[in-house]
Design a protein around this motif. Structure first.
Motif, PDB file in Angstrom:
ATOM      1  N   VAL A 147      32.781 -14.632  -3.651  1.00  0.00           N
ATOM      2  CA  VAL A 147      32.453 -16.039  -3.413  1.00  0.00           C
ATOM      3  C   VAL A 147      31.212 -16.376  -4.241  1.00  0.00           C
ATOM      4  O   VAL A 147      30.099 -16.108  -3.807  1.00  0.00           O
ATOM      5  N   PRO A 148      31.385 -16.908  -5.431  1.00  0.00           N
ATOM      6  CA  PRO A 148      30.225 -17.216  -6.277  1.00  0.00           C
ATOM      7  C   PRO A 148      29.219 -18.095  -5.536  1.00  0.00           C
ATOM      8  O   PRO A 148      29.592 -19.135  -4.973  1.00  0.00           O
ATOM      9  N   ALA A 149      27.952 -17.672  -5.541  1.00  0.00           N
ATOM     10  CA  ALA A 149      26.933 -18.372  -4.751  1.00  0.00           C
ATOM     11  C   ALA A 149      26.559 -19.719  -5.348  1.00  0.00           C
ATOM     12  O   ALA A 149      26.022 -20.577  -4.659  1.00  0.00           O
ATOM     13  N   ALA A 150      26.851 -19.929  -6.621  1.00  0.00           N
ATOM     14  CA  ALA A 150      26.407 -21.159  -7.283  1.00  0.00           C
ATOM     15  C   ALA A 150      27.374 -22.328  -7.095  1.00  0.00           C
ATOM     16  O   ALA A 150      27.198 -23.380  -7.685  1.00  0.00           O
ATOM     17  N   GLN A 151      28.416 -22.156  -6.276  1.00  0.00           N
ATOM     18  CA  GLN A 151      29.397 -23.237  -6.125  1.00  0.00           C
ATOM     19  C   GLN A 151      28.897 -24.325  -5.189  1.00  0.00           C
ATOM     20  O   GLN A 151      28.194 -24.065  -4.223  1.00  0.00           O
ATOM     21  N   THR A 152      29.283 -25.558  -5.482  1.00  0.00           N
ATOM     22  CA  THR A 152      28.965 -26.668  -4.575  1.00  0.00           C
ATOM     23  C   THR A 152      30.231 -27.487  -4.317  1.00  0.00           C
ATOM     24  O   THR A 152      30.977 -27.202  -3.391  1.00  0.00           O
ATOM     25  N   ASP A 212      33.298 -25.600   3.653  1.00  0.00           N
ATOM     26  CA  ASP A 212      31.958 -25.013   3.768  1.00  0.00           C
ATOM     27  C   ASP A 212      31.192 -25.634   4.930  1.00  0.00           C
ATOM     28  O   ASP A 212      30.608 -24.954   5.762  1.00  0.00           O
ATOM     29  N   LEU A 238      36.745 -17.191  -4.671  1.00  0.00           N
ATOM     30  CA  LEU A 238      37.093 -18.258  -3.726  1.00  0.00           C
ATOM     31  C   LEU A 238      36.211 -19.472  -3.982  1.00  0.00           C
ATOM     32  O   LEU A 238      34.985 -19.375  -3.965  1.00  0.00           O
ATOM     33  N   VAL A 297      35.408 -22.459  -2.042  1.00  0.00           N
ATOM     34  CA  VAL A 297      35.677 -22.742  -0.631  1.00  0.00           C
ATOM     35  C   VAL A 297      35.835 -24.241  -0.363  1.00  0.00           C
ATOM     36  O   VAL A 297      36.489 -24.624   0.611  1.00  0.00           O
TER      37      VAL A 297
END
Lengths: 252, 474
Positions: free
Chosen positions: A38-43, A15, A8, A10
């Motif tokens: 949900v990959p934690a490195a997404q911005t 977010d 995902l 987001v």
């Protein structure tokens, strides 16, 4: 057999402002048999820089997205606009960088807007939800014209039991959000969003639904200012049966 | 009003004035959606319409890739038919050439069919300054000439004028007009204008028209009109001057026919315009009528500089106006706000190309990139993409406002560092949530652009999605 492994994305607005859209998306994906991560490195997808002509910043942000979403079967986004940036713009962004362009195109090939992913990829025809009320669907521009998202959300909404779906006049005309446009040219944006809230109100529907939080915040904010009574919700909230969460801009 | 000094840099002020102009707003609202519905119906009625668009695009791409060759063939064929091609590198060159031709025959009056190239070159002002009277014969152009205005639409130049304003202009400028005469509807205004213009056709020594197309293999120029005024303007006077920009050329008659099939449908929803007229050279021995001299002024004015760049595709434009008819920004403010000759999405791309991004840069910024223009463009010109390219040129030249540049830089710094970004969004989320207890803000520091017109929705409670997700997965 395990379902597809879906990441995902987001999006920055969901977010920050409306996490319930993210959870509704997860619910729809899980319900359709996907394993959601949900990959934690997404911005952010980088669109603000890209549309402002800042190619280098956009590329720097896009590289992070490309790396963060490597290896998943699909990447799903509850926004036609952010999905279109990845699907349509990333390749052009890296036009002078063959290696990154190849990676960008690979990601673009497995990135989808949520409603079209459900119908076109997972072949979901109906959602098992009941929502009493009436709604009108606004076609957010990027989803509609860059990704061809139009029939998919309407098809899914038509399967929601008890929901009376009505078409507004010019559902495919821009609401005037346009990312930074709405603050760069507030006067023009105001004309556009005023036309939109009038057309929404003209249907008499209880709520306006759309697939992009930016457009929704714009329409909801204008409707509140004008004292209009319709609610604004992301389309996935209705599809996931989440009607308990206060509508956009409403107090909790 | 002349186009010699663009007001494009004052776009924001122009917009404000346009939004405050109640007549303009009434005119824009009155025709809202008309062109859109007509085009949609025309497209619906022709199953191969989208395939024709592809074909038309390919024709123009091929022509642009071989532009020098086709222009030479065109010139050769015009010359062989007894006409003359004049190459005008700049608007100033075009003004000089047109004036010289007019003066060479002692012209006092010049009739004009609708031509945007004449607008681009400021021909009317130049002729007037040299004692020659230009008479616009297209009804819309005639109305705005009376009112001292520039066109606000490339097809419907007086689309910004209400019926009542047209009546007022006629009553002011038409001497001996009976005050009791009813001029309250469009039909009566047309009759009045036609009566005035008929007489003028026989006075002019020179007729100037534009050209929708130039055909290389035949040396013909083509005009497309609905009033027939162009035909009278070009066939009755002694001299016919065609003003056209060089990208108007297509290789063959067959190619012209393809372009014409998408042009009228995209423009007005007609299958074909009422008059599509092909002209070639001066009157030949034995011809019953026609001009004694036939001149073509071929304008470059910056276009050749767009060839081979990321803006080359703009030169496919056939000036149908579909982009502005479908543009919510144009529909909100009208064409004059754009401040130069070409409004709407095509103007937002072409204007910076012709007058420089320093002067024209506002226009490609004033777009939501909604993409409706590209979706309807018969030549499939990627207008939003090219507007974005202009923004990139601006950014490279450091023309983008400082606050925006530094804002983007700061944002990008965070967006490249997920840990910092998480912290930043967490803090912003809490602050906005704490302040926005009522669900939304009616005002917010630094967000006046938003909150002047609408409330700003506050975040939901419970923190950011990423924090909540981390918590439930723990």
């Amino acid at each position: 057999m395990a379902g597809p492994r879906v990441a995902l994305f987001v999006t920055c607005l969901v977010d920050m402002f409306r996490p319930s859209v993210g959870f509704a998306t997860v619910k729809l994906l899980t319900g359709a048999g996907c394993t959601v991560e949900v990959p934690a490195a997404q911005t952010c997808c980088g669109q603000p820089a890209w549309n402002s002509g800042d190619r280098e910043s956009a590329k720097a942000v896009a590289r992070g997205v490309i790396a963060a979403f490597e290896g998943y079967d699909h990447v799903v986004v509850p926004s036609g606009s952010c999905a279109a940036t990845i699907v349509r713009d990333y390749g052009e962004m890296f036009r002078d960088d063959g290696e990154w362009q190849a990676r960008a195109r690979e990601l673009a090939g497995r990135t989808h807007e949520i409603t079209s992913f459900l119908t076109d990829v997972l072949k979901v025809k109906t959602v098992c939800q009941a929502v009493a009320g009436s709604a009108t669907y606004h076609d957010s521009c990027s989803g509609l014209r860059s990704l061809g998202v139009s029939a998919q959300p309407r098809q899914l909404l038509a399967s929601v039991e008890g929901l009376d779906l009505r078409e507004m006049e010019d559902p495919d005309v821009c609401c005037g959000f346009g990312g930074l446009f709405c603050v760069k040219y507030p006067d023009i944006s105001n004309v556009m969003v005023s036309d939109k809230t009038r057309d929404i109100a003209g249907t008499g529907a209880d709520m306006v639904l759309a697939g992009d939080l930016g457009c929704l915040m714009n329409m909801a904010g204008k409707a509140r200012r004008e004292g209009r009574t319709f609610q604004a919700r992301h389309v996935v909230e209705v599809l996931a049966g989440d009607m308990q969460t206060p509508a956009i801009g409403e107090s909790e | 009003m002349s186009h010699s000094s663009p007001t494009t840099p004052a776009f924001r002020a122009n917009v404000r004035a346009a939004l405050d102009n109640t007549n303009l707003q009434a005119a824009l609202r009155g025709q809202r959606g008309n062109f859109v519905r007509k085009r949609a119906a025309a497209r619906e009625a022709l199953p191969e319409f989208d395939a024709l668009r592809d074909h038309a695009r390919d024709i123009k791409n091929h022509t642009l890739a071989n532009l020098d060759r086709y222009l030479e063939i065109y010139e050769k064929n015009v010359t062989e038919s007894g006409g003359t091609v004049h190459w005008a590198e700049t608007a100033e060159d075009a003004r000089r050439i047109v004036l010289e031709i007019c003066q060479s025959v002692g012209a006092k009056t010049v009739n004009k069919g609708k031509t945007m190239i004449s607008e681009e070159c400021g021909i009317n002002d130049h002729l007037q300054a040299n004692g020659i009277t230009p008479v616009e014969t297209d009804l819309g152009e005639y109305i705005i000439q009376l009112r001292g205005e520039a066109p606000s639409h490339i097809l419907a130049p007086a689309i910004h004028v209400t019926v009542a304003e047209v009546e007022a202009a006629f009553r002011q400028f038409h001497d001996d007009l009976d005050p009791a005469r009813d001029l309250s509807d469009i039909a009566s205004l047309q009759v009045e204008a036609r009566g005035r213009l008929r007489a003028k056709y026989f006075e002019a020594e020179v007729g100037i028209t534009g050209a929708n197309l130039l055909i290389a293999e035949t040396g013909q120029s083509v005009i497309v009109t609905n009033e027939g005024n162009g035909d009278l303007s070009q066939s009755l006077p002694k001299v016919h001057i065609v003003m056209a920009s060089l990208e108007k050329v297509v290789p063959t008659l067959e190619d012209a026919s393809t372009v014409l099939r998408v042009l009228a449908r995209s423009a007005t929803g007609q299958e074909a315009a009422v008059y599509t007229t092909f002209s070639k050279g001066p009157r030949r021995a034995g011809d019953p009528d026609g001009p004694e001299q036939y001149h073509v002024v071929l304008l470059d004015n910056g276009r050749s500089g767009m060839l081979g760049t990321e803006f080359e595709e703009m030169l496919r434009c056939i000036r149908c106006g579909a982009c502005m008819n479908h543009c919510p920004v144009y529909q909100a403010v009208g064409g004059h706000a754009y401040g130069w000759v070409y409004p709407g999405p095509m103007g937002a791309v072409l204007t910076p190309g012709l007058i420089g991004v320093e002067q024209g840069g506002q226009l490609p910024n004033a777009s939501t990139f909604c993409g409706r223009c590209e979706a309807v463009c018969p030549m499939r010109i990627p207008l939003p993409k090219m507007m974005r390219n202009w923004r990139e040129r601006e950014f490279e030249k450091k023309l983008t406002p400082k606050a925006m540049r530094s804002g983007l830089g700061l944002w990008a710094w965070f967006a490249r560092r997920p840990w910092a970004y998480r912290t930043g969004t967490r803090v912003a989320n809490r602050v906005l949530k704490t302040l926005g207890k009522k669900g939304s803000f009616s005002s917010l520091p630094l967000a006046g652009g938003w909150t002047d017109h609408r409330d700003f929705p506050a975040p939901q409670s419970g923190g950011t999605f990423m924090d909540q997700w981390k918590a439930v997965r723990r």
